[in-house]
Design an enzyme around this catalytic site. Structure first.
Site, mmCIF file in Angstrom:
data_model
loop_
_atom_site.group_PDB
_atom_site.id
_atom_site.type_symbol
_atom_site.label_atom_id
_atom_site.label_comp_id
_atom_site.label_asym_id
_atom_site.label_seq_id
_atom_site.Cartn_x
_atom_site.Cartn_y
_atom_site.Cartn_z
ATOM 1 N N ARG A 221 0.848 -1.206 0.000
ATOM 2 C CA ARG A 221 0.000 0.000 0.000
ATOM 3 C C ARG A 221 0.878 1.249 0.000
ATOM 4 O O ARG A 221 2.105 1.168 -0.008
ATOM 5 C CB ARG A 221 -0.882 -0.008 1.245
ATOM 6 C CG ARG A 221 -0.072 0.144 2.513
ATOM 7 C CD ARG A 221 -0.944 0.204 3.739
ATOM 8 N NE ARG A 221 -0.234 0.826 4.834
ATOM 9 C CZ ARG A 221 -0.452 0.565 6.119
ATOM 10 N NH1 ARG A 221 -1.377 -0.310 6.463
ATOM 11 N NH2 ARG A 221 0.229 1.201 7.047
ATOM 12 N N LEU A 298 10.897 10.769 23.945
ATOM 13 C CA LEU A 298 11.915 9.843 24.453
ATOM 14 C C LEU A 298 11.641 9.434 25.900
ATOM 15 O O LEU A 298 11.797 8.261 26.266
ATOM 16 C CB LEU A 298 13.307 10.486 24.339
ATOM 17 C CG LEU A 298 14.467 9.590 24.768
ATOM 18 C CD1 LEU A 298 14.583 8.357 23.889
ATOM 19 C CD2 LEU A 298 15.782 10.357 24.749
ATOM 20 N N TYR A 354 12.300 7.272 14.994
ATOM 21 C CA TYR A 354 12.067 7.337 13.543
ATOM 22 C C TYR A 354 13.122 8.236 12.868
ATOM 23 O O TYR A 354 13.716 7.868 11.849
ATOM 24 C CB TYR A 354 10.658 7.877 13.312
ATOM 25 C CG TYR A 354 10.216 7.949 11.875
ATOM 26 C CD1 TYR A 354 9.830 6.804 11.177
ATOM 27 C CD2 TYR A 354 10.155 9.168 11.205
ATOM 28 C CE1 TYR A 354 9.404 6.876 9.860
ATOM 29 C CE2 TYR A 354 9.733 9.254 9.889
ATOM 30 C CZ TYR A 354 9.351 8.106 9.219
ATOM 31 O OH TYR A 354 8.931 8.185 7.908
ATOM 32 N N LYS A 358 15.880 7.267 10.053
ATOM 33 C CA LYS A 358 15.875 7.892 8.724
ATOM 34 C C LYS A 358 17.173 8.677 8.463
ATOM 35 O O LYS A 358 17.666 8.725 7.334
ATOM 36 C CB LYS A 358 14.650 8.801 8.581
ATOM 37 C CG LYS A 358 13.322 8.027 8.586
ATOM 38 C CD LYS A 358 13.267 6.988 7.479
ATOM 39 C CE LYS A 358 11.916 6.325 7.346
ATOM 40 N NZ LYS A 358 11.875 5.302 6.306
ATOM 41 N N THR A 390 -0.797 9.494 2.827
ATOM 42 C CA THR A 390 -0.923 8.026 2.926
ATOM 43 C C THR A 390 -1.581 7.681 4.265
ATOM 44 O O THR A 390 -1.854 8.560 5.075
ATOM 45 C CB THR A 390 0.451 7.327 2.916
ATOM 46 O OG1 THR A 390 1.163 7.690 4.105
ATOM 47 C CG2 THR A 390 1.285 7.669 1.704
HETATM 48 N N1 LIG Z 1 3.813 9.113 4.208
HETATM 49 C C1 LIG Z 1 4.719 10.045 4.436
HETATM 50 O O1 LIG Z 1 4.384 11.233 4.516
HETATM 51 C C2 LIG Z 1 6.171 9.685 4.583
HETATM 52 C C3 LIG Z 1 7.065 10.725 4.837
HETATM 53 C C4 LIG Z 1 8.413 10.424 4.958
HETATM 54 C C5 LIG Z 1 8.863 9.127 4.810
HETATM 55 N N2 LIG Z 1 7.953 8.132 4.578
HETATM 56 C C6 LIG Z 1 8.492 6.776 4.438
HETATM 57 O O2 LIG Z 1 8.000 6.199 3.251
HETATM 58 C C7 LIG Z 1 7.864 4.787 3.410
HETATM 59 C C8 LIG Z 1 6.456 4.357 3.071
HETATM 60 O O3 LIG Z 1 5.557 5.083 3.880
HETATM 61 P P1 LIG Z 1 3.960 4.989 3.725
HETATM 62 O O4 LIG Z 1 3.443 6.316 4.148
HETATM 63 O O5 LIG Z 1 3.588 4.435 2.412
HETATM 64 O O6 LIG Z 1 3.652 3.957 4.900
HETATM 65 P P2 LIG Z 1 2.501 2.867 5.025
HETATM 66 O O7 LIG Z 1 2.404 2.583 6.484
HETATM 67 O O8 LIG Z 1 1.273 3.285 4.293
HETATM 68 O O9 LIG Z 1 3.147 1.616 4.260
HETATM 69 C C9 LIG Z 1 4.303 0.968 4.738
HETATM 70 C C10 LIG Z 1 4.299 -0.447 4.249
HETATM 71 O O10 LIG Z 1 5.467 -1.080 4.776
HETATM 72 C C11 LIG Z 1 5.086 -2.372 5.226
HETATM 73 N N3 LIG Z 1 5.996 -2.864 6.265
HETATM 74 C C12 LIG Z 1 6.128 -2.424 7.517
HETATM 75 N N4 LIG Z 1 7.020 -3.170 8.178
HETATM 76 C C13 LIG Z 1 7.466 -4.112 7.325
HETATM 77 C C14 LIG Z 1 8.388 -5.182 7.426
HETATM 78 N N5 LIG Z 1 9.012 -5.447 8.579
HETATM 79 N N6 LIG Z 1 8.603 -5.946 6.346
HETATM 80 C C15 LIG Z 1 7.965 -5.710 5.184
HETATM 81 N N7 LIG Z 1 7.070 -4.709 5.031
HETATM 82 C C16 LIG Z 1 6.824 -3.917 6.086
HETATM 83 C C17 LIG Z 1 3.677 -2.162 5.781
HETATM 84 O O11 LIG Z 1 2.980 -3.401 5.915
HETATM 85 C C18 LIG Z 1 3.080 -1.240 4.756
HETATM 86 O O12 LIG Z 1 2.458 -1.927 3.694
HETATM 87 C C19 LIG Z 1 8.263 4.497 4.859
HETATM 88 O O13 LIG Z 1 9.614 4.126 4.907
HETATM 89 C C20 LIG Z 1 8.056 5.830 5.525
HETATM 90 O O14 LIG Z 1 8.846 5.963 6.688
HETATM 91 C C21 LIG Z 1 6.621 8.383 4.457
#
Ligand SMILES: NC(=O)c1ccc[n+]([C@@H]2O[C@H](COP(=O)([O-])OP(=O)(O)OC[C@H]3O[C@@H](n4cnc5c(N)ncnc54)[C@H](O)[C@@H]3O)[C@@H](O)[C@H]2O)c1
Length: 449
Positions: A221, A298, A354, A358, A390
């Site tokens: 997703r 923390l 987090y 990152k 998301t």
């Molecule tokens: N949405 C944002 O605004 C945003 C901003 C900065 C960074 N990110 C990064 O982008 C990436 C995707 O974010 P998103 O918003 O789509 O998150 P999301 O929670 O919608 O999707 C993350 C997906 O990763 C999968 N996942 C989690 N742990 C896992 C594991 N151990 N093994 C395999 N799959 C695993 C989940 O099941 C999920 O399908 C992440 O790394 C997040 O930290 C997102």
């Protein structure tokens, strides 16, 4: 989650009201589509001083926009500032852009070309670094959905290595990228993996990933599903990985894209082996996207919350990358793209775990990129998303979410596809000069550098 403010401010009464109240004016951003793959209008090619790299005009002639020396309403402006070597020379930057900046079409692009000066010339270093402050400031003031970036081409080099980058930045694919500095390297890498019959990657810009296998973690997703979708659109054979608990969603995503589903927890000790087995002919593209949040200040954060985030977001990325490279599972010409976050640059209250993870990704990319190029012929880059719409951000409390959306130069949140387009650019065979870079896909968020 729908951004109602963006919708409201796009209507005539909403525009009137938000203007009167001095509120942000987000412009609707145009993304890439098959019907509208290019920006709408000419590309104005300007120079400040005498250019120090060759091939710019030739490359620009291929990006899909008519290149002109004068235009009433350019969709894009490329300013070649590679020859700016002194403080006085910066006057040429002002002289070139000041008369035309107002005429840029809404949703337009400005790309300044700079260079990486040789060590020892502090005047040239100062003048070239000045371009960074210039670009970031112009990005903040330009408005109307337009973006501004700086691309640094190694001194004495040619613009040919910059073609994939310029195509990306001068297209609707980079709608949510602004205020970024991309520094290209002179490194050359081996040919990208793929069947001998695959078309010349540079010749086929509409399907540049044909013949490559791409594995995307967290692909059920959100951003991961969008990455899988864009890589498949660009011709890659995709393996979509996600935790076994997300099996149903993963299968649906994979079916939609003609991808293979790989239900696997990326923290599993045998994850790298399982990935290798799923791609017996080698992985051309590895996208580390899976990520989790376990927010707490923390003082209130139990060790489990710390450990689980570091394990998924950083440790598993380091471990699987090392093991796959060591096993030769990523052949020469391969691409590794990891996912950082602007939280890893600016920090964020309640996210010490987090943000640490990152920021660690950024450390990984900067350290491994140059070495992986030499030892394996593989590039390593990262996207650092800002506020992307998301499920992860839908869970953020209302007021923080509202502020997160607005606190960037484009005054809106990005879409998963915006991050995916950046990943696809890193993944291209023609992006071999793009290495060790962290591209923020954040609409030039006010948070962080
Ligand atoms: N949405 C944002 O605004 C945003 C901003 C900065 C960074 N990110 C990064 O982008 C990436 C995707 O974010 P998103 O918003 O789509 O998150 P999301 O929670 O919608 O999707 C993350 C997906 O990763 C999968 N996942 C989690 N742990 C896992 C594991 N151990 N093994 C395999 N799959 C695993 C989940 O099941 C999920 O399908 C992440 O790394 C997040 O930290 C997102």
């Amino acid at each position: 989650m729908a951004d109602r403010y963006l919708h409201l401010s796009g209507t005539a009464p909403g525009r009137f009201l938000t203007r009167r109240l001095g509120l942000p004016q987000p412009a609707p951003l145009r993304r890439w589509s098959l019907e509208t793959p290019h920006l709408d209008g000419p590309l104005l090619h300007l120079a400040a001083g005498t250019p120090a790299v060759t091939g710019v005009a030739e490359v620009l002639s291929r990006v899909g926009l008519p290149v002109v020396g004068r235009a009433d309403r350019p969709a894009a402006i490329v300013l070649d500032a590679t020859g700016v070597a002194t403080a006085a020379g910066l006057g040429d930057v002002h002289a070139a852009l000041h008369p035309v900046v107002r005429s840029l079409a809404p949703g337009g692009r400005i790309v300044a070309l700079g260079t990486v000066p040789p060590p020892g010339d502090h005047h040239q270093a100062a003048a070239q670094q000045a371009l960074e402050g210039f670009v970031r400031s112009l990005g903040k003031e330009i408005g109307r959905g337009s973006t501004v970036q700086l691309v640094r081409i190694p001194g004495g080099g040619t613009a040919h290595d910059a073609e994939s980058t310029l195509r990306f930045l001068l297209s609707p694919r980079s709608a949510y990228v602004s205020g970024q500095v991309i520094e290209l390297t002179a490194a050359t890498h081996g040919p990208a993996p793929g069947p001998a019959s695959s078309p010349d990657p540079v010749a086929d810009w509409s399907a540049p990933l044909i013949g490559r296998t791409a594995l995307v973690t967290g692909a059920a997703r959100g951003i991961g599903a969008a990455v899988a979708s864009v890589l498949a659109r660009d011709g890659a054979q995709v393996i979509a990985l996600d935790v076994p608990q997300a099996h149903g969603e993963l299968e649906r995503t994979a079916d939609r894209l003609g991808a293979t589903a790989l239900p696997l927890d990326i923290t599993a000790p045998d994850a790298a082996d399982r990935i290798s087995s799923a791609a017996p002919d080698g992985l051309g593209i590895l996208v580390h996207n899976a990520g989790i949040t376990r927010d707490r200040r923390l003082a209130n954060m139990p060790a489990e919350r710390w450990t689980s985030v570091i394990e998924v977001n950083l440790d598993s990325v380091l471990r699987t990358t090392d093991e796959l490279l060591k096993a030769g599972a990523i052949p020469r010409g391969g691409r590794i793209v990891a996912t950082a976050s602007i939280a890893g640059i600016s920090g964020n209250a309640g996210q010490t775990n987090y943000a640490a993870g990152k920021a660690g990704i950024i450390g990984l990319v900067r350290s491994l990129g140059p070495r992986a190029a030499v030892d394996h012929g593989v590039t390593v880059n990262a996207v650092a998303p800002g506020f992307i719409e998301t499920k992860m951000t839908a869970a953020v409390p209302f007021f923080i979410r509202a502020a997160g959306r607005r606190m960037n130069s484009l005054s809106q949140g990005g879409l998963p596809v915006d991050v995916a387009e950046a990943v696809a650019w890193f993944a291209q065979p023609a992006s071999s000069a793009v290495n060790g870079q962290v591209l923020r896909v954040c609409g030039q968020s006010l948070l962080g550098a």
